[in-house]
Design a protein around this motif. Structure first.
Motif, short mmCIF file in Angstrom:
data_model
loop_
_atom_site.label_atom_id
_atom_site.label_comp_id
_atom_site.label_asym_id
_atom_site.label_seq_id
_atom_site.Cartn_x
_atom_site.Cartn_y
_atom_site.Cartn_z
N SER A 179 0.81 -1.23 0.00
CA SER A 179 0.00 0.00 0.00
C SER A 179 0.83 1.27 0.00
O SER A 179 0.31 2.35 -0.24
CB SER A 179 -0.93 0.03 1.22
OG SER A 179 -1.82 -1.06 1.21
N HIS A 180 2.13 1.15 0.29
CA HIS A 180 2.96 2.33 0.45
C HIS A 180 4.13 2.32 -0.52
O HIS A 180 4.34 1.36 -1.26
CB HIS A 180 3.48 2.42 1.89
CG HIS A 180 2.40 2.47 2.92
ND1 HIS A 180 1.55 3.53 3.06
CD2 HIS A 180 2.01 1.55 3.85
CE1 HIS A 180 0.69 3.29 4.04
NE2 HIS A 180 0.95 2.09 4.52
N SER A 181 4.90 3.40 -0.49
CA SER A 181 6.08 3.53 -1.34
C SER A 181 7.33 2.98 -0.66
O SER A 181 8.45 3.27 -1.10
CB SER A 181 6.30 5.01 -1.70
OG SER A 181 5.14 5.56 -2.27
N TYR A 182 7.13 2.23 0.38
CA TYR A 182 8.22 1.62 1.14
C TYR A 182 7.65 0.40 1.85
O TYR A 182 6.44 0.17 1.84
CB TYR A 182 8.80 2.61 2.17
CG TYR A 182 7.73 3.33 2.96
CD1 TYR A 182 7.13 2.73 4.06
CD2 TYR A 182 7.27 4.58 2.58
CE1 TYR A 182 6.12 3.36 4.76
CE2 TYR A 182 6.26 5.22 3.27
CZ TYR A 182 5.70 4.61 4.36
OH TYR A 182 4.68 5.24 5.05
N CYS A 183 8.52 -0.41 2.46
CA CYS A 183 8.09 -1.67 3.06
C CYS A 183 7.87 -1.52 4.56
O CYS A 183 8.70 -0.91 5.25
CB CYS A 183 9.14 -2.74 2.81
SG CYS A 183 9.38 -3.14 1.06
N LEU A 184 6.79 -2.11 5.05
CA LEU A 184 6.50 -2.20 6.48
C LEU A 184 6.17 -3.65 6.82
O LEU A 184 5.52 -4.34 6.03
CB LEU A 184 5.32 -1.30 6.86
CG LEU A 184 5.51 0.21 6.70
CD1 LEU A 184 4.19 0.94 6.99
CD2 LEU A 184 6.61 0.73 7.62
N PRO A 273 -10.29 3.54 3.31
CA PRO A 273 -9.89 3.80 1.93
C PRO A 273 -8.37 3.72 1.76
O PRO A 273 -7.61 4.11 2.65
CB PRO A 273 -10.39 5.23 1.69
CG PRO A 273 -11.47 5.43 2.69
CD PRO A 273 -11.09 4.63 3.89
N HIS A 274 -7.95 3.19 0.60
CA HIS A 274 -6.52 3.04 0.33
C HIS A 274 -5.80 4.38 0.41
O HIS A 274 -4.67 4.47 0.90
CB HIS A 274 -6.33 2.41 -1.05
CG HIS A 274 -4.92 2.07 -1.36
ND1 HIS A 274 -4.48 1.82 -2.64
CD2 HIS A 274 -3.84 1.96 -0.56
CE1 HIS A 274 -3.19 1.56 -2.61
NE2 HIS A 274 -2.78 1.63 -1.37
N LEU A 275 -6.46 5.44 -0.07
CA LEU A 275 -5.84 6.76 -0.07
C LEU A 275 -5.52 7.22 1.35
O LEU A 275 -4.49 7.86 1.59
CB LEU A 275 -6.76 7.77 -0.77
CG LEU A 275 -6.21 9.20 -0.92
CD1 LEU A 275 -4.94 9.18 -1.74
CD2 LEU A 275 -7.26 10.11 -1.56
N VAL A 276 -6.40 6.88 2.31
CA VAL A 276 -6.15 7.26 3.71
C VAL A 276 -4.90 6.57 4.23
O VAL A 276 -4.08 7.19 4.91
CB VAL A 276 -7.37 6.88 4.58
CG1 VAL A 276 -7.06 7.11 6.06
CG2 VAL A 276 -8.60 7.70 4.17
N GLN A 277 -4.72 5.29 3.90
CA GLN A 277 -3.52 4.57 4.32
C GLN A 277 -2.27 5.19 3.73
O GLN A 277 -1.25 5.34 4.43
CB GLN A 277 -3.62 3.10 3.87
CG GLN A 277 -4.74 2.31 4.53
CD GLN A 277 -4.68 0.84 4.14
OE1 GLN A 277 -3.61 0.29 3.90
NE2 GLN A 277 -5.84 0.20 4.06
N VAL A 278 -2.33 5.55 2.46
CA VAL A 278 -1.16 6.13 1.79
C VAL A 278 -0.78 7.46 2.42
O VAL A 278 0.40 7.71 2.74
CB VAL A 278 -1.44 6.31 0.28
CG1 VAL A 278 -0.31 7.08 -0.39
CG2 VAL A 278 -1.62 4.96 -0.39
N ILE A 279 -1.76 8.34 2.61
CA ILE A 279 -1.49 9.66 3.18
C ILE A 279 -0.98 9.53 4.61
O ILE A 279 0.00 10.20 5.01
CB ILE A 279 -2.75 10.54 3.13
CG1 ILE A 279 -3.11 10.86 1.68
CG2 ILE A 279 -2.54 11.84 3.92
CD1 ILE A 279 -4.41 11.61 1.50
N MET A 280 -1.60 8.66 5.41
CA MET A 280 -1.16 8.45 6.78
C MET A 280 0.27 7.91 6.81
O MET A 280 1.07 8.27 7.68
CB MET A 280 -2.10 7.48 7.50
CG MET A 280 -1.82 7.33 8.99
SD MET A 280 -2.19 8.81 9.93
CE MET A 280 -3.97 8.72 10.00
N GLY A 281 0.60 7.06 5.84
CA GLY A 281 1.95 6.52 5.75
C GLY A 281 2.98 7.60 5.46
O GLY A 281 4.08 7.60 6.05
#
Length: 313
Positions: A179-184, A273-281
Protein backbone atom coordinates in the motif's frame (compact mmCIF):
# COMPACT_ATOMS: atom_id res chain seq x y z
CA UNK A 1 5.37 -22.69 12.69
CA UNK A 2 4.16 -24.51 9.58
CA UNK A 3 4.27 -22.58 6.35
CA UNK A 4 1.14 -24.21 5.09
CA UNK A 5 0.45 -25.29 1.49
CA UNK A 6 1.17 -22.95 -1.35
CA UNK A 7 -1.78 -21.89 -3.40
CA UNK A 8 -0.01 -22.38 -6.71
CA UNK A 9 3.66 -22.44 -7.64
CA UNK A 10 2.95 -20.20 -10.62
CA UNK A 11 1.63 -17.49 -8.33
CA UNK A 12 4.78 -17.26 -6.19
CA UNK A 13 6.22 -13.75 -6.37
CA UNK A 14 9.95 -12.96 -6.25
CA UNK A 15 9.38 -9.22 -5.85
CA UNK A 16 6.96 -6.85 -4.15
CA UNK A 17 5.14 -4.05 -5.90
CA UNK A 18 5.25 -0.66 -4.16
CA UNK A 19 2.47 1.90 -4.57
CA UNK A 20 2.39 5.61 -5.23
CA UNK A 21 -0.82 7.57 -4.78
CA UNK A 22 -3.76 5.59 -6.23
CA UNK A 23 -5.68 7.34 -8.96
CA UNK A 24 -3.03 10.03 -9.40
CA UNK A 25 -0.40 8.04 -11.29
CA UNK A 26 -0.43 10.60 -14.12
CA UNK A 27 0.46 13.30 -11.58
CA UNK A 28 3.36 11.46 -9.97
CA UNK A 29 6.05 13.56 -11.65
CA UNK A 30 4.42 16.74 -10.30
CA UNK A 31 3.83 15.24 -6.86
CA UNK A 32 7.55 14.41 -6.76
CA UNK A 33 8.36 18.15 -6.61
CA UNK A 34 6.92 18.79 -3.11
CA UNK A 35 8.25 15.39 -2.00
CA UNK A 36 11.76 16.38 -3.11
CA UNK A 37 11.38 19.66 -1.26
CA UNK A 38 10.28 17.85 1.91
CA UNK A 39 13.24 15.47 1.76
CA UNK A 40 15.65 18.34 1.04
CA UNK A 41 14.37 20.43 3.97
CA UNK A 42 14.40 17.37 6.26
CA UNK A 43 17.98 16.43 5.43
CA UNK A 44 19.34 19.99 5.50
CA UNK A 45 17.39 20.83 8.66
CA UNK A 46 18.65 17.86 10.64
CA UNK A 47 22.20 18.28 9.34
CA UNK A 48 22.06 21.94 10.41
CA UNK A 49 20.92 20.96 13.92
CA UNK A 50 23.79 18.46 14.19
CA UNK A 51 26.35 20.97 12.88
CA UNK A 52 25.26 23.69 15.28
CA UNK A 53 25.28 21.40 18.31
CA UNK A 54 28.71 19.99 17.36
CA UNK A 55 30.38 23.37 16.74
CA UNK A 56 28.83 25.36 19.62
CA UNK A 57 30.41 24.38 22.98
CA UNK A 58 27.59 26.03 24.95
CA UNK A 59 25.17 23.50 23.45
CA UNK A 60 27.09 20.47 24.74
CA UNK A 61 24.42 19.93 27.39
CA UNK A 62 22.09 16.95 27.98
CA UNK A 63 19.06 18.56 26.32
CA UNK A 64 20.97 19.27 23.11
CA UNK A 65 22.81 15.94 23.10
CA UNK A 66 19.43 14.20 23.15
CA UNK A 67 18.30 16.56 20.39
CA UNK A 68 21.30 15.51 18.31
CA UNK A 69 20.22 11.86 18.77
CA UNK A 70 16.76 12.81 17.53
CA UNK A 71 18.26 14.56 14.50
CA UNK A 72 20.40 11.52 13.60
CA UNK A 73 17.35 9.26 13.86
CA UNK A 74 15.22 11.57 11.70
CA UNK A 75 18.03 11.81 9.16
CA UNK A 76 18.20 8.01 9.00
CA UNK A 77 14.44 7.72 8.50
CA UNK A 78 14.53 10.19 5.61
CA UNK A 79 17.40 8.37 3.89
CA UNK A 80 15.70 4.97 4.35
CA UNK A 81 12.61 5.86 2.36
CA UNK A 82 14.05 8.37 -0.11
CA UNK A 83 15.26 5.86 -2.80
CA UNK A 84 11.98 3.96 -3.16
CA UNK A 85 9.66 6.97 -2.79
CA UNK A 86 11.45 9.10 -5.38
CA UNK A 87 12.04 6.05 -7.57
CA UNK A 88 8.28 5.55 -7.84
CA UNK A 89 7.38 9.20 -8.41
CA UNK A 90 10.26 9.96 -10.78
CA UNK A 91 10.61 6.89 -12.98
CA UNK A 92 7.83 4.55 -11.89
CA UNK A 93 10.24 2.01 -10.37
CA UNK A 94 7.75 0.02 -8.30
CA UNK A 95 9.42 -3.40 -8.07
CA UNK A 96 11.52 -4.19 -5.01
CA UNK A 97 13.23 -7.50 -4.28
CA UNK A 98 12.43 -9.42 -1.12
CA UNK A 99 15.85 -8.93 0.47
CA UNK A 100 15.88 -5.20 -0.29
CA UNK A 101 12.36 -4.89 1.13
CA UNK A 102 13.27 -6.78 4.31
CA UNK A 103 16.37 -4.60 4.76
CA UNK A 104 14.34 -1.42 4.31
CA UNK A 105 11.65 -2.42 6.78
CA UNK A 106 14.34 -3.40 9.30
CA UNK A 107 15.86 0.09 9.21
CA UNK A 108 12.49 1.87 9.13
CA UNK A 109 11.15 0.02 12.18
CA UNK A 110 14.46 0.08 14.02
CA UNK A 111 14.84 3.85 13.59
CA UNK A 112 11.17 4.46 14.42
CA UNK A 113 11.43 2.64 17.73
CA UNK A 114 14.79 4.30 18.38
CA UNK A 115 13.07 7.66 17.95
CA UNK A 116 10.46 6.58 20.49
CA UNK A 117 13.28 5.79 22.94
CA UNK A 118 14.95 9.15 22.28
CA UNK A 119 11.69 11.00 22.93
CA UNK A 120 11.37 9.11 26.23
CA UNK A 121 14.94 10.10 27.11
CA UNK A 122 14.13 13.73 26.33
CA UNK A 123 11.09 13.52 28.61
CA UNK A 124 13.37 12.21 31.37
CA UNK A 125 15.73 15.13 30.70
CA UNK A 126 12.87 17.63 31.15
CA UNK A 127 11.73 15.80 34.31
CA UNK A 128 15.17 16.02 35.91
CA UNK A 129 15.67 19.64 34.80
CA UNK A 130 12.34 20.80 36.32
CA UNK A 131 11.85 18.45 39.26
CA UNK A 132 15.48 18.00 40.38
CA UNK A 133 17.31 21.09 39.03
CA UNK A 134 20.08 21.02 41.66
CA UNK A 135 21.04 17.46 40.66
CA UNK A 136 20.62 17.92 36.89
CA UNK A 137 24.34 18.04 36.03
CA UNK A 138 25.25 15.17 38.36
CA UNK A 139 22.46 12.87 37.11
CA UNK A 140 22.71 13.47 33.35
CA UNK A 141 26.45 13.22 32.81
CA UNK A 142 27.93 12.51 29.36
CA UNK A 143 28.56 8.92 30.44
CA UNK A 144 24.92 8.43 31.46
CA UNK A 145 23.69 10.01 28.23
CA UNK A 146 25.96 7.73 26.20
CA UNK A 147 24.65 4.67 28.03
CA UNK A 148 21.06 5.78 27.48
CA UNK A 149 21.78 6.09 23.76
CA UNK A 150 23.41 2.66 23.56
CA UNK A 151 20.59 0.97 25.51
CA UNK A 152 17.99 2.64 23.26
CA UNK A 153 19.82 1.50 20.13
CA UNK A 154 20.33 -2.00 21.53
CA UNK A 155 16.66 -2.38 22.42
CA UNK A 156 15.53 -1.33 18.94
CA UNK A 157 17.98 -3.58 17.10
CA UNK A 158 17.28 -6.58 19.36
CA UNK A 159 13.50 -6.32 18.92
CA UNK A 160 13.52 -5.69 15.15
CA UNK A 161 16.37 -8.06 14.20
CA UNK A 162 14.14 -11.20 14.06
CA UNK A 163 11.56 -9.62 11.72
CA UNK A 164 13.43 -9.96 8.38
CA UNK A 165 14.19 -13.63 9.15
CA UNK A 166 10.60 -14.31 10.17
CA UNK A 167 9.47 -12.87 6.82
CA UNK A 168 12.21 -14.47 4.73
CA UNK A 169 11.05 -18.03 5.46
CA UNK A 170 7.66 -17.35 3.84
CA UNK A 171 6.66 -17.69 0.21
CA UNK A 172 4.61 -14.82 -1.22
CA UNK A 173 1.81 -15.21 -3.71
CA UNK A 174 -0.90 -13.18 -5.40
CA UNK A 175 -0.36 -9.62 -6.59
CA UNK A 176 2.36 -8.87 -3.96
CA UNK A 177 1.05 -5.29 -3.96
CA UNK A 178 1.99 -3.08 -1.01
CA UNK A 179 0.00 0.00 0.00
CA UNK A 180 2.96 2.33 0.45
CA UNK A 181 6.08 3.53 -1.34
CA UNK A 182 8.22 1.62 1.14
CA UNK A 183 8.09 -1.67 3.06
CA UNK A 184 6.50 -2.20 6.48
CA UNK A 185 6.36 -5.48 8.39
CA UNK A 186 2.62 -5.32 9.06
CA UNK A 187 1.97 -5.05 5.32
CA UNK A 188 4.50 -7.53 3.97
CA UNK A 189 3.43 -10.34 6.32
CA UNK A 190 -0.15 -10.18 5.00
CA UNK A 191 1.12 -11.22 1.53
CA UNK A 192 2.58 -14.50 2.78
CA UNK A 193 1.06 -17.79 1.59
CA UNK A 194 1.16 -19.13 5.15
CA UNK A 195 -0.06 -18.75 8.70
CA UNK A 196 1.22 -15.38 9.96
CA UNK A 197 -0.07 -15.67 13.53
CA UNK A 198 3.45 -15.74 15.02
CA UNK A 199 4.47 -12.63 13.09
CA UNK A 200 1.30 -10.82 14.10
CA UNK A 201 1.73 -11.67 17.78
CA UNK A 202 5.40 -10.75 17.80
CA UNK A 203 4.69 -7.50 15.94
CA UNK A 204 2.06 -6.57 18.52
CA UNK A 205 4.50 -7.44 21.32
CA UNK A 206 7.14 -5.14 19.80
CA UNK A 207 4.67 -2.26 19.45
CA UNK A 208 3.43 -2.61 23.05
CA UNK A 209 6.91 -3.02 24.55
CA UNK A 210 8.30 0.03 22.73
CA UNK A 211 5.75 2.61 21.69
CA UNK A 212 3.21 1.53 24.32
CA UNK A 213 5.63 1.55 27.26
CA UNK A 214 7.47 4.68 26.07
CA UNK A 215 4.29 6.71 25.58
CA UNK A 216 3.00 5.75 29.05
CA UNK A 217 6.32 6.70 30.66
CA UNK A 218 6.31 10.02 28.80
CA UNK A 219 2.79 10.74 30.10
CA UNK A 220 3.90 9.79 33.60
CA UNK A 221 6.93 12.11 33.33
CA UNK A 222 4.74 15.02 32.32
CA UNK A 223 2.30 14.29 35.13
CA UNK A 224 5.19 14.65 37.58
CA UNK A 225 6.45 17.74 35.77
CA UNK A 226 3.00 19.35 35.90
CA UNK A 227 2.69 18.60 39.61
CA UNK A 228 6.06 20.25 40.25
CA UNK A 229 5.26 23.27 38.06
CA UNK A 230 1.91 23.87 39.76
CA UNK A 231 3.69 23.98 43.12
CA UNK A 232 5.83 26.93 41.97
CA UNK A 233 4.52 30.15 43.51
CA UNK A 234 5.58 32.55 40.75
CA UNK A 235 3.38 32.55 37.66
CA UNK A 236 6.29 33.74 35.53
CA UNK A 237 8.47 30.86 36.73
CA UNK A 238 5.68 28.36 36.02
CA UNK A 239 5.36 29.67 32.46
CA UNK A 240 9.13 29.60 31.98
CA UNK A 241 9.34 25.98 33.17
CA UNK A 242 6.49 24.81 30.93
CA UNK A 243 7.87 26.73 27.96
CA UNK A 244 11.01 24.57 28.00
CA UNK A 245 8.78 21.53 27.32
CA UNK A 246 6.84 22.91 24.34
CA UNK A 247 9.30 21.73 21.66
CA UNK A 248 9.42 18.24 23.11
CA UNK A 249 5.63 17.99 23.38
CA UNK A 250 5.34 18.98 19.70
CA UNK A 251 7.91 16.32 18.75
CA UNK A 252 6.00 13.69 20.75
CA UNK A 253 2.70 14.56 19.06
CA UNK A 254 4.30 14.65 15.59
CA UNK A 255 5.72 11.16 16.11
CA UNK A 256 3.11 9.22 18.08
CA UNK A 257 -0.11 10.52 16.49
CA UNK A 258 0.50 9.30 12.90
CA UNK A 259 2.34 6.17 14.09
CA UNK A 260 -0.53 5.01 16.28
CA UNK A 261 -3.05 5.98 13.59
CA UNK A 262 -1.21 3.98 10.91
CA UNK A 263 -0.87 0.94 13.20
CA UNK A 264 -4.61 1.00 13.95
CA UNK A 265 -5.46 1.26 10.25
CA UNK A 266 -3.19 -1.67 9.30
CA UNK A 267 -4.42 -3.96 12.07
CA UNK A 268 -8.08 -3.06 12.45
CA UNK A 269 -9.06 -0.73 9.60
CA UNK A 270 -9.25 -3.10 6.66
CA UNK A 271 -12.17 -1.14 5.24
CA UNK A 272 -10.35 2.21 5.38
CA UNK A 273 -9.89 3.80 1.93
CA UNK A 274 -6.52 3.04 0.33
CA UNK A 275 -5.84 6.76 -0.07
CA UNK A 276 -6.15 7.26 3.71
CA UNK A 277 -3.52 4.57 4.32
CA UNK A 278 -1.16 6.13 1.79
CA UNK A 279 -1.49 9.66 3.18
CA UNK A 280 -1.16 8.45 6.78
CA UNK A 281 1.95 6.52 5.75
CA UNK A 282 3.57 9.63 4.27
CA UNK A 283 2.69 11.70 7.34
CA UNK A 284 4.11 9.00 9.64
CA UNK A 285 7.55 8.96 8.01
CA UNK A 286 7.89 12.46 6.52
CA UNK A 287 6.35 14.77 9.14
CA UNK A 288 8.71 14.19 12.12
CA UNK A 289 12.00 14.58 10.17
CA UNK A 290 10.59 17.67 8.45
CA UNK A 291 9.02 19.41 11.43
CA UNK A 292 11.34 18.57 14.34
CA UNK A 293 14.22 20.81 13.16
CA UNK A 294 11.74 23.61 12.43
CA UNK A 295 10.04 23.30 15.83
CA UNK A 296 13.32 23.25 17.76
CA UNK A 297 14.76 26.10 15.71
CA UNK A 298 11.71 28.28 16.36
CA UNK A 299 11.13 27.40 20.03
CA UNK A 300 14.73 27.04 21.29
CA UNK A 301 16.44 30.42 21.57
CA UNK A 302 20.01 29.08 21.57
CA UNK A 303 19.48 27.15 18.34
CA UNK A 304 17.44 29.93 16.77
CA UNK A 305 20.21 32.45 17.45
CA UNK A 306 22.89 30.15 16.05
CA UNK A 307 20.86 29.44 12.89
CA UNK A 308 20.26 33.18 12.38
CA UNK A 309 23.95 33.88 12.94
CA UNK A 310 25.01 31.16 10.50
CA UNK A 311 22.76 32.43 7.70
CA UNK A 312 23.39 36.11 8.29
CA UNK A 313 27.19 35.85 8.24
Amino acid sequence: MSLGPLESSSNISSTFLLSGIPGLEHMHIWISIPLCFIYLVSILGNCTILFIIKTEPSLHEPMYLFLSMLAVTDLGLSLCTLPTVLGIFWIGARDIGHDACFAQLFFIHCLSFLESSVLLSMAFDRFVAICCPLHYASILTNTVIGRIGLVSLGRSVALIFPLPFMLKRFSYCGSALLSHSYCLHQEVMKLACADIKANSIYGMFVIVSTVGVDSLLILFSYALILRTVLSIASRAERFKALNTCVSHICAVLLFYTPMIGLSIIHRFGNKAPHLVQVIMGFVYLLAPPLMNPIVYSVKTKQIRDRVAHAFCC
